[in-house]
Design an enzyme around this catalytic site. Structure first.
Site, PDB file in Angstrom:
ATOM      1  N   ASP A 267     -48.199 -31.984  98.345  1.00  0.00           N
ATOM      2  CA  ASP A 267     -49.267 -32.826  98.854  1.00  0.00           C
ATOM      3  C   ASP A 267     -49.222 -34.134  98.052  1.00  0.00           C
ATOM      4  OD1 ASP A 267     -51.757 -33.627 100.049  1.00  0.00           O
ATOM      5  OD2 ASP A 267     -52.773 -32.953  98.232  1.00  0.00           O
TER       6      ASP A 267
ATOM      7  N   ASP B 161     -52.278 -36.870  97.879  1.00  0.00           N
ATOM      8  CA  ASP B 161     -53.555 -37.242  97.262  1.00  0.00           C
ATOM      9  C   ASP B 161     -54.033 -36.159  96.298  1.00  0.00           C
ATOM     10  OD1 ASP B 161     -53.205 -39.229  99.082  1.00  0.00           O
ATOM     11  OD2 ASP B 161     -55.170 -39.043 100.030  1.00  0.00           O
TER      12      ASP B 161
ATOM     13  N   GLY C 220     -52.127 -35.812 104.341  1.00  0.00           N
ATOM     14  CA  GLY C 220     -53.148 -36.171 105.310  1.00  0.00           C
ATOM     15  C   GLY C 220     -53.520 -37.630 105.179  1.00  0.00           C
TER      16      GLY C 220
END
Length: 418
Positions: free
Chosen positions: A204, A206, A293
């Site tokens: 991921d 963030d 995301g």
């Protein structure tokens, strides 16, 4: 050997050859004292005079003190006795101001129990109390600690326990449940070749690869940081549908000049240890990717800067030099991250069992559970409970220790750079 028979490995016993006789007389020679060059050579030079075979060797040096154990067969030369060997070894040890302990017995080490695991413990610090608790929990599962080895002394203390006699999943369940309560991070993986064969790592972005939430950096330029941060926190806790929350937050960015992208890129802060993690993995032949995301406007830049193999994220729509407040293309959400992990693994030619995923939020859970090893990095409670293992120190390169890579190996590789 007939022409039709394939060559036999020297490590393989002949078909008629029995297992090592457990009744064969053996001698355990233990040497300890101040370390210096030549001790190991000197011991085996001494033993060589008695024509013994070496069954097992174990050596460790801690703070300049050596413990050297050699398991050998009893003397085979005519006329020599075990007593002669004992006297000679003690005399040699005394000459070097070392201590010797010699124990007679039979056979080799007792067979290790079924079920073999590596238990990696990260402590900051690692206390005697927590170490005692870990050892007791391993014992409670029926496991036996065969070896303990230090992987790193900074930025955290990392040690590895080689455990046999307990199922990996049972060990993981017992240890992971108690880890937070005793102030350590614990990872449990199956022993075997597959551990170092994990050849794809997907992260991921963030709050994992970077310290920031990218949409909040954009929001700060739009004057709506507080509103966006509140929605982000709810989404990461799993309280809101990610796609709906994404559209709601992005809508607040409508009208921003596209020049803000370069400003946000400059504001992004890598997590401590991120460069070391990626650099070391690449040197070891791993492929490394990110799924986010967040937005391609940032992940594409990170891919180029860090030499990543894969990167995928959402894309902010830009019309006439301004953000429209919308995203274009497929949404990278919780299910999308797992789907991208599968795609990256297929493109890399790596089985899913040999992948590692790292993330912190609820929308990372599918990806973490799809990978061969899912690591919750400074994650929300719901993520820590569901992932294979959790790391709760702020150094991303500590993930290397979960793969059995030592700090010394990392630094040695750095010294070869250029």
């Amino acid at each position: 050997m007939s022409a039709s028979q394939p060559p036999r490995s020297p490590l393989s016993p002949e078909p008629h050859e029995p297992a090592r006789d457990t009744d064969t007389p053996t001698i355990l020679v233990k040497i300890f004292g101040k370390d210096r060059p030549g001790i190991t050579a000197g011991l085996f030079d001494t033993l060589a005079a008695y024509a013994v075979d070496v069954v097992d060797i174990e050596q460790v040096v801690t703070r300049g003190r050596i413990v050297l154990c050699a398991l050998v067969t009893s003397p085979a030369q005519g006329g020599t006795t075990e007593g002669d060997l004992r006297a000679t070894v003690h005399s040699w040890a005394d000459s070097l101001k070392l201590q010797a302990e010699i124990i007679s017995g039979t056979g080799d080490n007792r067979p290790r129990g079924c079920g073999r695991s590596h238990v990696t413990v990260l402590g900051h610090p690692l206390t005697a109390e927590s170490t005692a608790a870990i050892a007791a929990m391993i014992t409670s599962t029926g496991g036996n600690i065969d070896r303990i080895f230090r992987l790193a002394k900074y930025p955290v203390t990392a040690v590895e326990f080689a455990v046999s006699g307990a199922a990996t999943e049972e060990l993981r369940t017992v240890l992971a449940t108690e880890a937070a309560g005793i102030g350590v991070d614990i990872a449990v993986v199956s022993a075997g070749l597959s551990r170092r064969a994990q050849r794809l790592v997907v992260m991921d972005v963030d709050s994992t690869l970077i310290q920031d939430e990218v949409i909040e950096l954009f929001a700060a330029h739009a004057g709506c940081e507080a509103e966006v941060a509140a929605v982000t926190e709810q989404a990461m806790r799993g309280e809101l549908d990610f796609e709906q929350s994404l559209h709601a937050r992005v809508a607040l960015l409508a009208g921003l000049d596209v020049s803000v992208v370069e400003k946000v890129r400059a504001e992004v802060r890598l997590t401590p240890g991120a460069r070391t993690l990626i650099r070391t993995l690449k040197r070891l032949g791993y492929q490394v990717g990110v799924v986010s995301g967040g937005f391609t406007q940032v992940t594409d830049d990170l891919k180029e800067r860090l030499g990543l193999d894969f990167a995928s994220a959402n894309t902010l729509e830009v019309v006439d030099g301004r953000l429209t407040g919308r995203v274009v293309g497929d949404i990278v959400d919780r299910a999308g991250k797992a789907r991208l992990l599968r795609r990256f693994a297929e493109e890399a030619g790596v089985p899913l069992a040999q992948t590692v995923a790292i993330g912190d939020g609820a929308n990372d859970l599918d990806m973490l559970n799809t990978a061969g090893l899912g690591v919750a990095f400074n994650a929300k409670p719901v993520v820590r409970q569901a992932a294979h293992t959790a790391v709760n120190v702020p150094f991303l390169d500590t993930v290397l220790y979960l793969l059995g890579i030592t700090r010394e190996e990392v630094e040695a590789a750095d010294g070869l750079e250029g």
